[in-house]
Write an enzyme that holds these catalytic residues in place. Structure first.
Site, short mmCIF file in Angstrom:
data_model
loop_
_atom_site.label_atom_id
_atom_site.label_comp_id
_atom_site.label_asym_id
_atom_site.label_seq_id
_atom_site.Cartn_x
_atom_site.Cartn_y
_atom_site.Cartn_z
N ARG A 117 24.41 29.18 47.33
CA ARG A 117 25.85 29.34 47.59
C ARG A 117 25.90 30.38 48.67
O ARG A 117 25.60 31.54 48.45
CB ARG A 117 26.58 29.80 46.32
CG ARG A 117 28.03 30.24 46.54
CD ARG A 117 28.90 29.06 46.99
NE ARG A 117 30.30 29.46 47.06
CZ ARG A 117 30.93 29.79 48.18
NH1 ARG A 117 30.26 29.82 49.33
NH2 ARG A 117 32.22 30.10 48.16
N HIS A 120 28.75 35.18 51.44
CA HIS A 120 30.21 35.14 51.58
C HIS A 120 30.84 36.35 50.92
O HIS A 120 30.16 37.14 50.26
CB HIS A 120 30.76 33.85 50.95
CG HIS A 120 30.64 33.80 49.45
ND1 HIS A 120 29.45 33.55 48.81
CD2 HIS A 120 31.57 34.01 48.46
CE1 HIS A 120 29.64 33.57 47.50
NE2 HIS A 120 30.91 33.86 47.27
N HIS A 122 35.10 37.56 49.30
CA HIS A 122 36.48 37.13 49.10
C HIS A 122 37.33 38.32 48.70
O HIS A 122 36.81 39.39 48.34
CB HIS A 122 36.61 36.01 48.06
CG HIS A 122 35.54 35.97 47.04
ND1 HIS A 122 35.44 36.90 46.03
CD2 HIS A 122 34.48 35.13 46.87
CE1 HIS A 122 34.40 36.61 45.28
NE2 HIS A 122 33.79 35.56 45.76
N GLU A 126 34.88 38.93 41.58
CA GLU A 126 34.21 37.77 40.98
C GLU A 126 33.41 38.21 39.76
O GLU A 126 32.52 39.05 39.85
CB GLU A 126 33.28 37.13 42.00
CG GLU A 126 32.40 36.01 41.44
CD GLU A 126 31.46 35.43 42.50
OE1 GLU A 126 31.99 34.96 43.54
OE2 GLU A 126 30.23 35.49 42.31
N HIS A 165 28.08 38.81 49.15
CA HIS A 165 27.02 38.50 48.18
C HIS A 165 26.53 37.07 48.38
O HIS A 165 27.10 36.30 49.17
CB HIS A 165 27.53 38.69 46.75
CG HIS A 165 28.80 37.95 46.43
ND1 HIS A 165 30.04 38.42 46.79
CD2 HIS A 165 29.03 36.77 45.80
CE1 HIS A 165 30.98 37.58 46.39
NE2 HIS A 165 30.39 36.57 45.79
N GLU A 191 38.44 28.34 46.08
CA GLU A 191 37.09 28.33 46.65
C GLU A 191 37.13 28.07 48.15
O GLU A 191 36.24 28.47 48.89
CB GLU A 191 36.25 27.24 45.96
CG GLU A 191 35.45 27.73 44.77
CD GLU A 191 34.34 28.68 45.16
OE1 GLU A 191 33.37 28.27 45.80
OE2 GLU A 191 34.46 29.87 44.82
N HIS A 301 45.77 37.34 16.01
CA HIS A 301 45.76 38.58 16.78
C HIS A 301 46.54 38.37 18.07
O HIS A 301 46.99 37.26 18.37
CB HIS A 301 44.32 38.99 17.10
CG HIS A 301 43.61 38.05 18.03
ND1 HIS A 301 43.15 36.81 17.63
CD2 HIS A 301 43.32 38.14 19.36
CE1 HIS A 301 42.59 36.19 18.67
NE2 HIS A 301 42.68 36.98 19.72
N HIS A 303 46.77 40.32 22.35
CA HIS A 303 46.19 41.27 23.29
C HIS A 303 47.30 42.05 23.98
O HIS A 303 48.17 41.45 24.61
CB HIS A 303 45.30 40.55 24.30
CG HIS A 303 44.20 39.77 23.65
ND1 HIS A 303 43.03 40.37 23.22
CD2 HIS A 303 44.10 38.46 23.32
CE1 HIS A 303 42.26 39.45 22.66
NE2 HIS A 303 42.89 38.29 22.71
N GLU A 308 45.04 36.06 28.53
CA GLU A 308 43.67 35.68 28.13
C GLU A 308 43.32 34.34 28.75
O GLU A 308 44.06 33.36 28.60
CB GLU A 308 43.58 35.60 26.61
CG GLU A 308 42.24 35.10 26.08
CD GLU A 308 42.18 35.07 24.57
OE1 GLU A 308 41.29 34.38 24.02
OE2 GLU A 308 43.03 35.71 23.91
N HIS A 347 48.01 34.47 18.43
CA HIS A 347 47.24 33.23 18.37
C HIS A 347 46.04 33.39 17.45
O HIS A 347 45.70 34.50 17.02
CB HIS A 347 46.78 32.79 19.76
CG HIS A 347 45.95 33.82 20.48
ND1 HIS A 347 46.49 34.98 21.01
CD2 HIS A 347 44.62 33.88 20.76
CE1 HIS A 347 45.53 35.69 21.58
NE2 HIS A 347 44.39 35.06 21.44
#
Length: 409
Positions: A117, A120, A122, A126, A165, A191, A301, A303, A308, A347
């Site tokens: 890959r 590159h 961004h 990531e 990277h 992408e 629970h 968050h 999520e 959820h």
């Protein structure tokens, strides 16, 4: 492999399946549920996609507790466009595929051994989880400090936004390369919007490149005319050979061995939590790897700090999301699916299969945080809880004051 993938393979086999009726009988089409619950609903008179409906039994025939209008909180990578390249592929789930997914986006990628890959960077950070195989990753930070590591199944990496990277598949343990999940801290990520080295070089005048690199223009004759993106590269040598000197190593490693963490163990599952407290470089994404045994439940629970973003690695599960205003909707998930829970919505995730349900939870946050319904009730004055729930006082007294992330069925 998801059920959609299996059906695609069967369809592609065509005549071979016809010639082998015994093989065809080993995978009967699942029965589609009817949109009925007791006296409510009715059968479908028009055309239906029965295999697809069978994957979503609680969408086709929702439980009585579902109510109101909730956004779609599920997307299968099998429905994402597959970008095919020499020696690999990539597909993504972003806000374009799953409109509710505004906080994060995901990319599923495959690289055969030696395939790169390309170098590159961004704007977005990531975060990655290695699903299968092994890869070599490299990076250089703004101070000229370098990083290189070989990552395998269950390992993570994290590159901050703007850090250049690369990723290259390796041959190891009988696996030809690797497959991994990338998660970005912006649902609008694409992408196609990454800054690629070859794309930049192809769109810079040759005389400027020559002047910048200190080489004659004739040395630039082999620069690609367009981006490489994914391509077969040189055979990687020993890792030590790729550990460049520069200004030294990056101060916070960009990789982490998630499976080496001791999990939180319960009678019905395991949870590994990886956030900036154990993986200091990962300052915008926290994660949990959850395993739920058959019949078990990732407890009720929510968050308090982030949406999520989920990725299902194996097994089958069911989730009901409570969105306030009497809104609730139930979804069924299997390997290869993405789930999403908007910020602060309550959820659970139940294992509805006969094998271990394994999935990742990702959050746009430096820290992992959840609030347990059981713990909340156990730590609230019990007469008040009894007035809300009607539970027997002894049952309330028996509630655990510590979290049990996975409870028995």
């Amino acid at each position: 492999m998801t059920e959609i993938s299996r059906r695609s393979m069967i369809a592609a086999a065509g005549g071979a399946m016809m010639a082998s009726p015994a093989l065809a009988q080993t995978a009967p089409a699942p029965a589609a549920p009817l949109p009925r619950r007791g006296s409510k609903g009715a059968d479908i008179l028009g055309p239906t996609n029965d295999p697809r409906a069978a994957e979503e039994p609680f969408t086709q025939a929702p439980p009585a507790t579902d109510h109101g209008t909730m956004p779609n909180l599920k997307w299968s990578f099998s429905d994402s466009h597959m970008r095919l390249e020499e020696g690999g592929w990539a597909r993504q789930t972003t806000v374009r595929e799953l409109p509710i997914s505004k906080a994060m986006a995901g990319v599923n990628m495959r690289l055969k051994a030696g395939v790169v890959r390309e170098m590159h960077w961004h704007k977005e950070a990531e975060w990655a989880y290695m699903i299968k195989g092994k890869a070599r990753i490299t990076a250089v930070d703004q101070d000229g400090r370098t990083f290189a590591d070989d990552v395998g199944e269950g390992d993570l990496w994290y590159f901050p936004g703007g850090i250049p990277h690369s990723i290259q598949g390796l041959a190891a343990d009988g696996v030809d390369g690797c497959e991994f999940l990338l998660v970005f801290d912006d649902g609008g990520f694409s992408e196609d919007s990454t800054f690629l080295l070859t794309d930049w070089l192809a769109h810079t005048p040759k005389d400027i490149l020559a002047k910048n690199l200190g080489v004659p223009e004739s040395a630039l004759a082999k620069i690609p005319e367009k981006e490489l993106y994914i391509f077969p590269g040189p055979t990687p040598g020993p890792l030590a050979a790729d550990k460049m000197g520069g200004a030294g190593d990056v101060p916070k490693t960009f990789s982490h061995r998630m499976l080496a963490q001791e999990p939180i163990r319960t009678r019905s599952g395991r949870v590994r939590i990886t956030d900036s407290t154990v993986f200091p470089a990962s300052v915008t994404i926290a994660a949990a790897l959850v395993e739920v045994e058959p019949g078990g439940l990732r407890e009720l629970h929510w968050h308090p700090n982030s949406d999520e973003w989920q990725y299902y690695l194996s097994g089958k599960g069911r989730m009901t999301v409570f969105g306030s205003e009497s809104k609730a909707r139930t979804f069924d998930y299997q390997a290869g699916d993405v789930g999403y829970v908007p910020y602060a919505m309550g959820h659970y995730i139940e294992n509805t299969g006969d094998t271990t349900l394994t999935f990742l939870e990702m959050f746009k946050s430096p820290r992992y945080a959840d609030i347990s319904l059981n713990q909340w009730l156990a730590l609230t004055p019990h007469p008040l809880v009894q007035a809300h729930t009607g539970l027997d006082p002894k049952q309330i007294d028996a509630l655990s004051q510590t979290k049990t992330p996975v409870v028995p069925g």
